[in-house]
Design an enzyme around this catalytic site. Sequence first.
Site, PDB file in Angstrom:
ATOM      1  N   HIS A   1      13.798 119.990 -19.899  1.00  0.00           N
ATOM      2  CA  HIS A   1      13.309 118.641 -20.216  1.00  0.00           C
ATOM      3  C   HIS A   1      12.621 118.006 -19.013  1.00  0.00           C
ATOM      4  O   HIS A   1      12.594 116.790 -18.882  1.00  0.00           O
ATOM      5  CB  HIS A   1      14.464 117.775 -20.726  1.00  0.00           C
ATOM      6  CG  HIS A   1      15.131 118.365 -21.932  1.00  0.00           C
ATOM      7  ND1 HIS A   1      14.584 118.338 -23.183  1.00  0.00           N
ATOM      8  CD2 HIS A   1      16.275 119.084 -22.040  1.00  0.00           C
ATOM      9  CE1 HIS A   1      15.363 118.963 -24.029  1.00  0.00           C
ATOM     10  NE2 HIS A   1      16.411 119.434 -23.368  1.00  0.00           N
TER      11      HIS A   1
ATOM     12  N   LYS B   1      31.296 105.992   7.121  1.00  0.00           N
ATOM     13  CA  LYS B   1      32.392 106.631   6.385  1.00  0.00           C
ATOM     14  C   LYS B   1      32.931 105.719   5.300  1.00  0.00           C
ATOM     15  O   LYS B   1      33.313 106.167   4.236  1.00  0.00           O
ATOM     16  CB  LYS B   1      33.529 106.999   7.349  1.00  0.00           C
ATOM     17  CG  LYS B   1      34.711 107.671   6.670  1.00  0.00           C
ATOM     18  CD  LYS B   1      34.308 108.991   6.036  1.00  0.00           C
ATOM     19  CE  LYS B   1      35.452 109.665   5.321  1.00  0.00           C
ATOM     20  NZ  LYS B   1      35.035 110.865   4.557  1.00  0.00           N
TER      21      LYS B   1
HETATM   22  C1  AGP Z   1      30.443 111.311   0.415  1.00  0.00           C
HETATM   23  O1  AGP Z   1      30.296 112.493   1.176  1.00  0.00           O
HETATM   24  C2  AGP Z   1      29.879 110.109   1.086  1.00  0.00           C
HETATM   25  N1  AGP Z   1      30.374 109.944   2.397  1.00  0.00           N
HETATM   26  C3  AGP Z   1      29.961 108.855   0.244  1.00  0.00           C
HETATM   27  O2  AGP Z   1      29.209 109.076  -0.930  1.00  0.00           O
HETATM   28  C4  AGP Z   1      31.375 108.417  -0.189  1.00  0.00           C
HETATM   29  O3  AGP Z   1      31.916 109.329  -1.109  1.00  0.00           O
HETATM   30  C5  AGP Z   1      31.257 107.036  -0.864  1.00  0.00           C
HETATM   31  O4  AGP Z   1      30.739 106.126   0.075  1.00  0.00           O
HETATM   32  C6  AGP Z   1      32.592 106.514  -1.418  1.00  0.00           C
HETATM   33  O5  AGP Z   1      33.484 106.332  -0.351  1.00  0.00           O
HETATM   34  P1  AGP Z   1      35.048 106.055  -0.717  1.00  0.00           P
HETATM   35  O6  AGP Z   1      35.547 107.296  -1.409  1.00  0.00           O
HETATM   36  O7  AGP Z   1      35.712 105.797   0.586  1.00  0.00           O
HETATM   37  O8  AGP Z   1      35.087 104.863  -1.647  1.00  0.00           O
END
Ligand code: AGP
Length: 607
Positions: A503, A602
């Site tokens: 698609h 993070k």
């Molecule tokens: C994932 O590798 C990223 N660092 C990012 O997408 C992360 O999963 C997202 O910011 C959510 O963070 P959290 O699980 O601490 O809520």
Amino acid sequence: MCGIVGILGTEAVAPQLLDALKRLEYRGYDSAGITTVNGGAFQRKRAEGKLRNLESALASGPLAGNAGIGHTRWATHGAPNVRNAHPHIAGRVAVVHNGIIENFQDLRNEILVAGGDLQSDTDTEVVAHLIDRKLSSGLSPKEAVAEVLPKLKGAFALALLFEGDEDLLIGARKGSPLAVGHGTGEMYLGSDAIALSPFTDRITYLEEGDWAVLTRSGVSIFDSQNKPVSRRESRSAVTAGLIDKGNYRHFMAKEIHEQPEVLGHTLSHYIDLGEKRIRIPAIEALDFKSLDRIVLSACGTAFYAGLVAKYWFEKYARLPVEIDIASEFRYRETPMSGRDCALFISQSGETADTLASLRYCKAQGAVIGAVVNVAESTIAREADVVFPTIAGPEIGVASTKAFTCQLTVLAALAVHAGLVRGHITVDEEAELVEALAAVPNFALSALKTEPAIEAMSQTLAKASNALYLGRGTNFPLALEGALKLKELSYIHAEGYAAGELKHGPIALIDETLPVFVIAPHDGIYEKTVSNMQEVAARGGRIVLLTDENGADKGSAAAETIILPAMHDLITPIVYALPVQLLAYHTAVFMGTDVDQPRNLAKSVTVE
Ligand code: AGP
């Protein structure tokens, strides 16, 4: 996200502040700084880029003083340079900040009109000016802070230091986490327990709207109405030793290889292997029998874990799942009922969009469940029931072990929901428990593919785009694989449902586009084989991730990574490891900053 630390010490605090900032590096940053107060006067050092630049500035000009604050800045307002690096100083006030002050422009104008001299482009600086003006009107630091905090709109965690007072730190939190650390004759402020782990494990987390006045003899905490409150002091499980790479080159490598162990810890929290039963502590808070729907929301990798869980809850528990990324969900005003359970997934437990979505659902009267990795996080504290991932601190910005532990918890919840809703028999539960119990061993097998994956990563590193394909519960894993590659190697990648290829995306296929097909030999494998042949027929170069039963039918693949055959339930958990390794080794080969990829944080504690 920015990292904050403050110390009322018994000796020169600059080295301790730098040590704490090093433990906050994982949050992502682009400048850093420290201010101490010594002999009544501020001393300050700031530097752009990595902490090593601040370290060398401190080496050439050490800061004296037994009280100080420090900061790692992830730029929001104002470029990442020394001028905008924290701490910011105005008169007798120094401040560090994590968050966004949304009415900063009005406050800047107010300060300029009053003759203030703004030194930076940041929102943060306004806090120091506003408090200093209150001091000039004769208020004490505590009175001045109490008057200024209500003027600040948006999210903030603040640490404030006052010239002329070497036994005073004031912290405040609204929307961004802040912790108080209790020492012996020393007191601390920090964004999280990790920052304070070298000094103490005695932690008090401030609640939303709290602010705290610290002296070396202790802390007084006030709520948003300035009423004295007491908050629980807990023992943090985070030790300085846990925040260590060991003999790994990167935290991400360590965390990928910890997965067999931490998956075992997580499973032991949720299954009774002897009885072959799911055993979920505090599950009585969630009556799956009475639910009409589960509403799921998260961000990034955690969202992809939720996407997998949607398949499981609908298949095993016949429970409809409404899922959306939290940054959209929080504003959609989804209609909800008391027969909805809202489930939030978050490694950090501090992601602003996920927290806002939780608060929306709570206001709608839904029961709130949270799958989190940081037990004392804001999301954990605001949920009705918490389902912890026992992954240990995850320092690498790219989420790995938290993701597979999230999947494990969600699988246990889905199986339990199926049983209590009468869609799974006890025998079927036992079969699924046995499948889950085998995850750590299969994860060990998956790690054995690392040499082959490292070799192929060198080819992948030359690509400028990549495509990941999957079906069923491996479609969200295709999305996760693409995110891992993007965020670590900066190569553009897309994840797609294999059935969607025709698609549109098939137009992308040529010999320059690597195509990763995540396809265990399950009931829909043949469909994916057809997709692979369509790709190969157009010169596409396929790397197939499958098991021994699929390998012989995967002749269209240029390369095949073979895992042992395993139960369908656990493939998205185990197949995540090779996907993580591929992104990791590609990034290492390309020389990107694996543990702190550019522009990333993070824990995204701002919108
Ligand atoms: C994932 O590798 C990223 N660092 C990012 O997408 C992360 O999963 C997202 O910011 C959510 O963070 P959290 O699980 O601490 O809520």
